[in-house]
Design a protein around this motif. Structure first.
Motif, PDB file in Angstrom:
ATOM      1  N   PRO A  50      11.001  -1.360  -4.161  1.00 20.15           N
ATOM      2  CA  PRO A  50       9.688  -1.168  -5.498  1.00 20.15           C
ATOM      3  C   PRO A  50       9.557  -0.532  -5.962  1.00 20.15           C
ATOM      4  O   PRO A  50       8.866  -0.458  -7.284  1.00 20.15           O
ATOM      5  CB  PRO A  50       8.893  -1.931  -3.844  1.00 20.15           C
ATOM      6  N   LEU A  51       9.690   0.856  -5.325  1.00 21.58           N
ATOM      7  CA  LEU A  51       8.839   2.513  -5.999  1.00 21.58           C
ATOM      8  C   LEU A  51      10.229   2.174  -6.841  1.00 21.58           C
ATOM      9  O   LEU A  51       9.846   2.225  -8.643  1.00 21.58           O
ATOM     10  CB  LEU A  51       9.415   3.030  -4.796  1.00 21.58           C
ATOM     11  N   ALA A  52      11.436   1.613  -6.750  1.00 18.19           N
ATOM     12  CA  ALA A  52      12.025   1.834  -8.363  1.00 18.19           C
ATOM     13  C   ALA A  52      12.414   1.077  -9.494  1.00 18.19           C
ATOM     14  O   ALA A  52      11.510   0.924 -10.695  1.00 18.19           O
ATOM     15  CB  ALA A  52      13.719   2.187  -7.424  1.00 18.19           C
ATOM     16  N   ARG A  53      11.690  -0.480  -8.763  1.00 23.02           N
ATOM     17  CA  ARG A  53      11.931  -1.546  -9.732  1.00 23.02           C
ATOM     18  C   ARG A  53       9.722  -1.020 -10.423  1.00 23.02           C
ATOM     19  O   ARG A  53       9.962  -1.695 -11.418  1.00 23.02           O
ATOM     20  CB  ARG A  53      11.004  -2.564  -9.290  1.00 23.02           C
ATOM     21  N   ALA A  54       9.169  -0.239 -10.004  1.00 26.17           N
ATOM     22  CA  ALA A  54       7.900   0.335 -10.658  1.00 26.17           C
ATOM     23  C   ALA A  54       8.284   1.657 -11.996  1.00 26.17           C
ATOM     24  O   ALA A  54       7.428   2.035 -12.186  1.00 26.17           O
ATOM     25  CB  ALA A  54       6.925   0.454  -9.698  1.00 26.17           C
ATOM     26  N   GLY A  55       9.466   1.821 -11.717  1.00 29.00           N
ATOM     27  CA  GLY A  55       9.589   2.795 -12.759  1.00 29.00           C
ATOM     28  C   GLY A  55      10.027   4.438 -12.157  1.00 29.00           C
ATOM     29  O   GLY A  55      10.359   5.036 -12.493  1.00 29.00           O
ATOM     30  N   VAL A  56       9.814   4.752 -10.361  1.00 27.75           N
ATOM     31  CA  VAL A  56       9.944   5.622  -9.812  1.00 27.75           C
ATOM     32  C   VAL A  56      11.592   5.945  -9.487  1.00 27.75           C
ATOM     33  O   VAL A  56      12.645   5.087  -9.174  1.00 27.75           O
ATOM     34  CB  VAL A  56       9.144   5.679  -8.342  1.00 27.75           C
ATOM     35  N   LYS A  57      11.673   7.290 -10.018  1.00 30.30           N
ATOM     36  CA  LYS A  57      13.223   7.555  -9.946  1.00 30.30           C
ATOM     37  C   LYS A  57      13.310   7.686  -8.347  1.00 30.30           C
ATOM     38  O   LYS A  57      12.629   8.913  -7.697  1.00 30.30           O
ATOM     39  CB  LYS A  57      13.467   8.712 -10.508  1.00 30.30           C
ATOM     40  N   VAL A  58      14.086   7.126  -7.389  1.00 26.74           N
ATOM     41  CA  VAL A  58      14.035   7.693  -6.089  1.00 26.74           C
ATOM     42  C   VAL A  58      15.494   7.418  -5.541  1.00 26.74           C
ATOM     43  O   VAL A  58      16.991   6.861  -6.208  1.00 26.74           O
ATOM     44  CB  VAL A  58      14.033   5.849  -5.231  1.00 26.74           C
ATOM     45  N   THR A  59      16.031   8.337  -4.730  1.00 27.12           N
ATOM     46  CA  THR A  59      16.699   8.819  -4.122  1.00 27.12           C
ATOM     47  C   THR A  59      16.951   8.853  -2.404  1.00 27.12           C
ATOM     48  O   THR A  59      15.673   8.739  -2.165  1.00 27.12           O
ATOM     49  CB  THR A  59      17.038  10.050  -3.841  1.00 27.12           C
ATOM     50  N   GLY A  60      17.268   7.325  -2.211  1.00 27.01           N
ATOM     51  CA  GLY A  60      17.581   7.583  -0.325  1.00 27.01           C
ATOM     52  C   GLY A  60      18.499   7.844   0.666  1.00 27.01           C
ATOM     53  O   GLY A  60      19.546   7.636  -0.459  1.00 27.01           O
ATOM     54  N   VAL A  61      18.246   8.493   1.243  1.00 24.58           N
ATOM     55  CA  VAL A  61      19.072   8.795   2.378  1.00 24.58           C
ATOM     56  C   VAL A  61      18.953   8.467   3.961  1.00 24.58           C
ATOM     57  O   VAL A  61      17.843   8.121   4.249  1.00 24.58           O
ATOM     58  CB  VAL A  61      18.680  10.332   2.981  1.00 24.58           C
ATOM     59  N   ASP A  62      19.798   8.285   4.480  1.00 24.57           N
ATOM     60  CA  ASP A  62      20.110   6.950   6.143  1.00 24.57           C
ATOM     61  C   ASP A  62      21.865   7.617   5.928  1.00 24.57           C
ATOM     62  O   ASP A  62      22.540   8.126   5.604  1.00 24.57           O
ATOM     63  CB  ASP A  62      19.650   6.071   5.677  1.00 24.57           C
TER      64      ASP A  62
ATOM     65  N   ASP B  78       0.728  -1.198   0.339  1.00 24.69           N
ATOM     66  CA  ASP B  78      -0.143  -0.185  -0.153  1.00 24.69           C
ATOM     67  C   ASP B  78       0.885   0.951  -0.415  1.00 24.69           C
ATOM     68  O   ASP B  78       0.444   2.394  -0.802  1.00 24.69           O
ATOM     69  CB  ASP B  78      -0.765   0.155   1.087  1.00 24.69           C
ATOM     70  N   THR B  79       1.749   1.438   0.525  1.00 25.17           N
ATOM     71  CA  THR B  79       2.891   2.163   0.865  1.00 25.17           C
ATOM     72  C   THR B  79       3.734   2.953  -0.331  1.00 25.17           C
ATOM     73  O   THR B  79       3.455   3.860  -0.873  1.00 25.17           O
ATOM     74  CB  THR B  79       3.809   2.427   2.159  1.00 25.17           C
ATOM     75  N   VAL B  80       4.378   1.507  -1.469  1.00 27.13           N
ATOM     76  CA  VAL B  80       4.442   2.284  -2.563  1.00 27.13           C
ATOM     77  C   VAL B  80       2.732   2.123  -3.166  1.00 27.13           C
ATOM     78  O   VAL B  80       3.795   3.562  -4.242  1.00 27.13           O
ATOM     79  CB  VAL B  80       5.287   0.298  -3.142  1.00 27.13           C
ATOM     80  N   GLU B  81       2.178   1.636  -3.547  1.00 27.70           N
ATOM     81  CA  GLU B  81       1.371   2.220  -4.605  1.00 27.70           C
ATOM     82  C   GLU B  81       0.573   3.607  -4.393  1.00 27.70           C
ATOM     83  O   GLU B  81       0.992   4.573  -5.392  1.00 27.70           O
ATOM     84  CB  GLU B  81      -0.372   1.180  -4.502  1.00 27.70           C
ATOM     85  N   THR B  82       0.309   4.045  -2.911  1.00 28.02           N
ATOM     86  CA  THR B  82       0.570   5.313  -3.084  1.00 28.02           C
ATOM     87  C   THR B  82       0.902   6.269  -2.853  1.00 28.02           C
ATOM     88  O   THR B  82       0.949   7.203  -3.800  1.00 28.02           O
ATOM     89  CB  THR B  82       0.243   6.055  -1.083  1.00 28.02           C
ATOM     90  N   VAL B  83       2.500   6.042  -2.738  1.00 25.98           N
ATOM     91  CA  VAL B  83       3.579   6.816  -3.000  1.00 25.98           C
ATOM     92  C   VAL B  83       3.974   7.233  -4.229  1.00 25.98           C
ATOM     93  O   VAL B  83       4.030   8.447  -4.902  1.00 25.98           O
ATOM     94  CB  VAL B  83       5.207   7.017  -2.366  1.00 25.98           C
TER      95      VAL B  83
ATOM     96  N   GLY C 125      21.966  -0.709  -9.216  1.00 28.20           N
ATOM     97  CA  GLY C 125      21.451   0.653  -8.924  1.00 28.20           C
ATOM     98  C   GLY C 125      20.315   1.238  -9.227  1.00 28.20           C
ATOM     99  O   GLY C 125      20.519   2.779 -10.027  1.00 28.20           O
ATOM    100  N   LEU C 126      19.393   0.341  -8.621  1.00 26.07           N
ATOM    101  CA  LEU C 126      18.416   1.497  -9.143  1.00 26.07           C
ATOM    102  C   LEU C 126      17.847   2.689  -8.221  1.00 26.07           C
ATOM    103  O   LEU C 126      17.310   3.973  -8.786  1.00 26.07           O
ATOM    104  CB  LEU C 126      16.562   0.531  -8.809  1.00 26.07           C
ATOM    105  N   VAL C 127      17.920   2.442  -6.854  1.00 25.66           N
ATOM    106  CA  VAL C 127      18.103   3.553  -6.007  1.00 25.66           C
ATOM    107  C   VAL C 127      19.622   4.586  -6.084  1.00 25.66           C
ATOM    108  O   VAL C 127      20.705   3.460  -5.415  1.00 25.66           O
ATOM    109  CB  VAL C 127      17.602   3.665  -4.807  1.00 25.66           C
TER     110      VAL C 127
END
Length: 242
Positions: A55-67, A28-33, A83-85
């Motif tokens: 999962p977001l990146a694999r759905a075609g969304v460009k994702v940058t992640g900070v940690d 649900d998180t991935v679908e909503t975002v 290296g999708l993310v």
């Protein structure tokens, strides 16, 4: 908690994080975002091992992640050989990223900042990185269900025991916990410190950053209202006047 740093939680838990949280699925998180992004880029603060970002990146969304935890990012990169993310090591105040994003996603990570001042600064930095039509999406714990001290059994089998020891400081709104995993005769301690915020305080902090509440729900599917006994809330903020 003495000796606790912002990266301690991720550093200690990275190698077993996915195993500990295996019961939670981000569908649900991935679908909503993804729907909110509508083809635009997403920034996730507290990306961890990439349980939402991948999962977001694999759905075609460009994702940058900070940690702030390098071991957490190492786990993400191991699961993401393509290296999708795009991963960035850094905290949420410096936020070493460029450009703007259609969605900024924070899943229970704002709480890991130690005080109201640092949480407010983070939200101001988020506002600087939102597109004019962008949205900040926050999942946060309901303080009411995290303020009872004590010891809880999370999991018990013939081979292992998971315990959660909890304390709460109502003056500073600090929640302290130790997730204790006993396996093979050895005990492993995984500490956590959070600063719990009420929805009213969160709304005021966002307002000071130029963001206003658009929606608030008790789940990611936006099917349940946020109520007093909800474990967490999912809140959507947009620029004032947008």
């Amino acid at each position: 908690m003495q000796g606790y740093r912002q990266s301690t939680y991720g550093d200690r838990l990275a190698d077993i994080y996915d195993q500990v949280h295996h019961a939670w699925t981000p569908v649900d998180t991935v679908e909503t975002v993804a729907a909110l992004a509508d083809g635009g880029p997403v920034l996730e603060l507290g990306v961890g091992t990439g349980r939402v970002a991948l999962p977001l990146a694999r759905a075609g969304v460009k994702v940058t992640g900070v940690d702030v935890s390098e071991p957490m990012l190492a786990q993400l990169r191991e699961k993401d050989p393509e290296g999708l993310v795009q991963t960035v090591l850094g905290d949420f105040i410096d936020m070493p990223v460029d450009g703007t994003f259609k969605v900024v996603l924070i899943v229970n990570s704002l709480l890991q900042l130690a005080g109201a001042d640092t949480q407010r600064l983070c939200l101001q930095r988020v506002a600087e990185h939102l597109t004019p039509d962008g949205v900040l999406v926050l999942e946060e714990a309901n303080p009411a269900v995290f303020t009872n001290p004590g010891l809880e059994v999370l999991r018990m089998t013939s081979d292992e025991l998971h315990l959660l020891a909890q304390q709460y400081d109502p003056v500073h709104q600090h929640y302290f916990a130790q997730h204790v995993i006993i396996r093979g005769g050895e005990a492993r301690l995984n500490p956590m410190t959070l600063r719990l915020t009420s929805t009213c305080e969160l709304d005021l902090m966002c307002e000071s950053a130029g963001l206003v509440l658009a929606e608030r729900w008790g789940d990611w599917a936006r099917s349940r209202p946020y109520l007093a006994d909800s474990r967490s809330h999912v809140s959507f903020y947009r620029r004032a006047g947008a």
